[in-house]
Design an enzyme around this catalytic site. Structure first.
Site, short mmCIF file in Angstrom:
data_model
loop_
_atom_site.label_atom_id
_atom_site.label_comp_id
_atom_site.label_asym_id
_atom_site.label_seq_id
_atom_site.Cartn_x
_atom_site.Cartn_y
_atom_site.Cartn_z
N SER A 179 21.36 27.54 132.19
CA SER A 179 21.84 26.75 131.06
C SER A 179 23.29 27.02 130.68
O SER A 179 23.92 26.15 130.09
CB SER A 179 20.92 26.94 129.85
OG SER A 179 20.61 28.30 129.67
N HIS A 207 16.77 21.80 132.36
CA HIS A 207 18.00 21.03 132.60
C HIS A 207 17.95 20.18 133.86
O HIS A 207 18.90 19.46 134.16
CB HIS A 207 19.22 21.95 132.64
CG HIS A 207 19.40 22.73 131.37
ND1 HIS A 207 19.98 22.20 130.25
CD2 HIS A 207 19.03 23.99 131.04
CE1 HIS A 207 19.98 23.11 129.28
NE2 HIS A 207 19.40 24.19 129.73
N LYS A 238 15.59 17.34 126.08
CA LYS A 238 16.92 17.29 126.71
C LYS A 238 17.09 15.91 127.35
O LYS A 238 17.27 14.93 126.63
CB LYS A 238 17.07 18.48 127.65
CG LYS A 238 17.20 19.75 126.79
CD LYS A 238 17.20 21.05 127.51
CE LYS A 238 17.35 22.16 126.46
NZ LYS A 238 16.83 23.44 126.88
C1 LIG Z 1 16.28 24.53 126.03
C2 LIG Z 1 15.61 25.45 127.00
C3 LIG Z 1 14.32 25.92 126.77
C4 LIG Z 1 13.61 25.70 125.47
O1 LIG Z 1 13.17 24.41 125.33
P1 LIG Z 1 12.96 23.81 123.85
O2 LIG Z 1 12.12 22.63 124.06
O3 LIG Z 1 14.33 23.51 123.34
O4 LIG Z 1 12.29 24.87 123.06
C5 LIG Z 1 13.71 26.66 127.77
N1 LIG Z 1 14.35 26.95 128.91
C6 LIG Z 1 15.62 26.54 129.15
C7 LIG Z 1 16.28 26.89 130.43
C8 LIG Z 1 16.28 25.78 128.20
O5 LIG Z 1 17.54 25.40 128.41
#
Ligand SMILES: *Cc1c(COP(=O)(O)O)cnc(C)c1O
Length: 384
Positions: A179, A207, A238
């Protein structure tokens, strides 16, 4: 010292080290142009990679969902919080990622914690990339298994750790797209090692889902991987533009998660209107080749435009394009200078990233236009 004085002192200490976090309040929908404190900013911050978070068709769909199911689910999913759109979404997601079964959680954070703690206990072992997301790290810490944190993408170190492990059950956990760096885990190598040492593989595709692979089916599809030992976790807040998460994998494993994942069982079910909306978002992802092509063109445009600057652009083919600045002060100054020109790019500092690698985390969305990306390129060239 009273309790409140002690916290005041702790907060002041954070402030002195420039580690106090502050939120910036947005007064408009998610998108490239957002209203902040009466100003319109061009933002390169969100994980809304396909520009679906404020898509008009999804807004209408959410209104329809509220009309059909109300706004709250009223209970945990084992008691009374499991509605038709929840079931339909799980079936749709499983088909979409090409795995036998899926189970939804209300967030990716809770999914990772629930998955790892349901699968592993003290007689097991877990192997985790050092740059994995906090939710994987917390799941690893909570599950009680032996922990092996390997250097970022170091497959030799992982192989050695797996080879010397005598635990009953082994699980390798990795982000598919990291990320803060935007780079990809070598999933085929990870799977081969898991096959060789009889480990399970948990891929966090937060992602990659919606962005990578044919029709946005995710990182496994990108590498054309499938195996009963793989579990993939995708988030729905996302690229999918809504909220929530799912895990998909073998029928028996997912049934076990349904039975044992505490972050699923003991939580109020997420509103059915969100599942109803997400079903339409999956359709937009599946038919979203034009959005993904546009996004790829923006990525190429940005990378070409930032060549030759004195800062290093990370090797990344994904919408996450970090520009490594170095010191916290320089990164903050650059972020502030961009803001003065109406450009909002988040500054990421240690401990989120390694000391000396403070960066601007530029993230691109299919909702950006080429001229908006040009504005960012021009501003960085001037400041560089
Ligand atoms: C954003 C994210 C999460 C968490 O997901 P949410 O639905 O925002 O709680 C888990 N793993 C990664 C790699 C992320 O970027």
């Amino acid at each position: 010292m009273t309790l409140t004085e002690a916290f005041t002192a702790q907060l002041e200490a954070l402030d002195k080290r420039a580690l106090l976090r502050r939120r910036r309040r947005i007064d408009s929908p998610c998108g490239p142009l957002v209203e902040v404190a009466g100003r319109r900013l061009l933002a390169f911050c969100s994980n809304d990679y396909l520009g679906l978070a404020a898509d008009p068709a999804l807004v209408v769909r959410a209104q329809e969902g509220a009309r059909l199911y109300g706004v709250g689910s009223g209970g945990s999913q084992f008691i009374s919080g499991f509605y038709a759109p929840h079931q339909e979404l799980e079936e749709r997601l499983a088909r979409f990622v090409g795995l036998p079964r899926a189970l939804c959680f209300s967030s990716g954070y809770l999914a990772n914690i629930g998955i790892i703690t349901a699968l592993l206990g003290p007689s097991d072992a877990v192997f985790s990339d050092e740059l994995n997301h906090a939710s994987l790290i917390d799941g690893v810490r909570l599950c009680g298994a032996d922990r092996h944190v390997y250097p970022h993408l170091d497959m030799a170190a992982l192989a050695a750790a797996l080879a010397s492990c005598r635990s009953a059950r082994k699980l390798v956990a990795s982000d598919a797209v990291f990320s803060m760096d935007g780079d990809l885990a070598p999933l085929p190598v990870l799977l081969a090692l898991c096959e060789q040492y009889d480990a399970m593989l948990l891929v966090d595709d937060a992602h990659g889902f919606g962005v990578l692979g044919p029709q946005g089916r995710g990182s496994l599809a990108h590498f054309a991987l499938a195996a009963p030992r793989i579990l993939t976790m995708g988030t729905l807040g996302k690229a999918a533009g809504v909220a929530g998460a799912f895990v998909a994998g073998a029928e028996e494993v997912v049934e076990w998660l349904l039975q044992r994942a505490r972050t699923y069982i003991f939580e109020t079910g997420s509103p059915a209107l969100l599942a109803h909306t997400t079903l339409a978002a999956i359709d937009l992802i599946e038919s979203g080749d034009a959005r993904r092509l546009h996004l790829q063109a923006l990525i190429a445009q940005l990378r070409a435009g930032l060549q030759g600057l004195r800062w290093t652009l990370s090797e990344s083919t994904t919408p996450i394009q970090p520009l490594i600045i170095g010191s916290n002060e320089d990164a903050l100054a650059l972020g502030t200078a961009l803001l003065e020109q109406g450009l909002w790019v988040p500054v990421i500092r240690p401990p989120t990233v390694a000391p000396g690698t403070a960066r601007l985390r530029i993230s691109l969305s299919a909702a950006h236009t080429p001229s908006q990306v040009d504005r960012l390129i021009a501003a960085l060239q001037r400041l560089g």
